[in-house]
Write a protein that holds these residues in place. Structure first.
Motif, PDB file in Angstrom:
ATOM      1  N   ALA A  83      88.286 -75.144  66.422  1.00 39.93           N
ATOM      2  CA  ALA A  83      86.948 -75.713  66.262  1.00 39.93           C
ATOM      3  C   ALA A  83      86.683 -76.058  64.795  1.00 39.93           C
ATOM      4  O   ALA A  83      86.119 -77.108  64.485  1.00 39.93           O
ATOM      5  CB  ALA A  83      85.897 -74.743  66.788  1.00 39.93           C
TER       6      ALA A  83
ATOM      7  N   LEU B 107      90.819 -70.132  68.849  1.00 39.32           N
ATOM      8  CA  LEU B 107      89.856 -71.163  69.253  1.00 39.32           C
ATOM      9  C   LEU B 107      88.887 -71.496  68.122  1.00 39.32           C
ATOM     10  O   LEU B 107      88.512 -72.649  67.934  1.00 39.32           O
ATOM     11  CB  LEU B 107      89.106 -70.712  70.511  1.00 39.32           C
ATOM     12  N   ARG B 108      88.506 -70.489  67.354  1.00 43.52           N
ATOM     13  CA  ARG B 108      87.626 -70.707  66.209  1.00 43.52           C
ATOM     14  C   ARG B 108      88.308 -71.614  65.187  1.00 43.52           C
ATOM     15  O   ARG B 108      87.695 -72.526  64.649  1.00 43.52           O
ATOM     16  CB  ARG B 108      87.257 -69.380  65.560  1.00 43.52           C
TER      17      ARG B 108
ATOM     18  N   SER C 298      79.100 -68.519  63.109  1.00 38.31           N
ATOM     19  CA  SER C 298      79.711 -67.370  63.744  1.00 38.31           C
ATOM     20  C   SER C 298      79.138 -66.054  63.267  1.00 38.31           C
ATOM     21  O   SER C 298      79.282 -65.039  63.911  1.00 38.31           O
ATOM     22  CB  SER C 298      81.226 -67.377  63.551  1.00 38.31           C
TER      23      SER C 298
ATOM     24  N   LEU D 249      81.146 -73.440  60.144  1.00 34.26           N
ATOM     25  CA  LEU D 249      81.537 -72.622  61.300  1.00 34.26           C
ATOM     26  C   LEU D 249      81.344 -71.147  60.997  1.00 34.26           C
ATOM     27  O   LEU D 249      80.884 -70.397  61.828  1.00 34.26           O
ATOM     28  CB  LEU D 249      82.983 -72.896  61.686  1.00 34.26           C
TER      29      LEU D 249
ATOM     30  N   GLU E 223      88.425 -79.236  63.902  1.00 35.55           N
ATOM     31  CA  GLU E 223      87.757 -80.411  64.481  1.00 35.55           C
ATOM     32  C   GLU E 223      86.470 -80.719  63.750  1.00 35.55           C
ATOM     33  O   GLU E 223      86.134 -81.879  63.540  1.00 35.55           O
ATOM     34  CB  GLU E 223      87.509 -80.193  65.968  1.00 35.55           C
ATOM     35  N   ILE E 224      85.753 -79.698  63.352  1.00 37.72           N
ATOM     36  CA  ILE E 224      84.514 -79.900  62.605  1.00 37.72           C
ATOM     37  C   ILE E 224      84.831 -80.347  61.186  1.00 37.72           C
ATOM     38  O   ILE E 224      84.113 -81.134  60.597  1.00 37.72           O
ATOM     39  CB  ILE E 224      83.664 -78.603  62.592  1.00 37.72           C
TER      40      ILE E 224
ATOM     41  N   THR F 264      84.953 -75.391  57.525  1.00 38.12           N
ATOM     42  CA  THR F 264      84.976 -73.989  57.966  1.00 38.12           C
ATOM     43  C   THR F 264      83.765 -73.215  57.480  1.00 38.12           C
ATOM     44  O   THR F 264      83.381 -72.228  58.084  1.00 38.12           O
ATOM     45  CB  THR F 264      86.259 -73.282  57.483  1.00 38.12           C
TER      46      THR F 264
END
Length: 148
Positions: free
Chosen positions: A132, A128-129, A146, A142, A135-136, A139
């Motif tokens: 995401a 899932l990360r 995280s 993100l 989509e963002i 990384t």
């Protein structure tokens, strides 16, 4: 999406037979640093999950039980307080996501209820990360979120 991508196969998973002893469970869980472990019968069918809490409650509620004495108590005599529900090898990821929110791992079984492996919360969260992050499109952003 089919769940085969997420499965840690049985030969790479840690499990115990239901005829194992408390001591075997304690030692295996300590060695692997697990707090829960799948239990299978002699035919390899998934029969439940044993947790550290199950072992602690059994020790608390068994007068005069010592660590030495745990080698005489079968896991069949240890009440299981948690129910990790398994999924079929043919399940879709949505079913796993619903369970993984409540369980550390999801046992996977075939059509004869034979244990074939587990899906860990970590594997689903990593997947899932990555979705995401795609989509963002960045990384690095993100990763900084995280690590908080």
């Amino acid at each position: 999406m089919n769940i085969a991508f997420f499965i840690t196969p049985k030969h790479e998973s840690v499990c115990l037979e239901k005829d194992a002893t408390m001591r075997q469970a304690l030692e295996k869980m300590e060695y692997h640093r697990y707090t829960a472990i799948p239990i299978v019968d002699k035919q390899g069918r998934y029969v439940g999950t044993l947790t550290e809490g199950d072992l602690l409650w059994k020790m608390k509620n068994t007068p005069n039980l010592t660590f030495e004495g745990t080698n005489k108590i079968s896991l069949k005599k240890v009440p299981k307080n948690m129910s990790n529900h398994p999924v079929s090898i043919n399940a879709e990821i949505e079913e796993v996501v619903d369970l993984i929110m409540k369980q550390n791992f999801v046992p996977v079984v075939d059509d004869q209820e034979i244990f074939v492996g587990i899906i860990t919360r970590k594997s689903v969260m990593s997947y899932l990360r990555n979705i995401a992050a795609e989509e963002i499109g960045n990384t690095d952003n993100l990763r900084s979120v995280s690590s908080m």
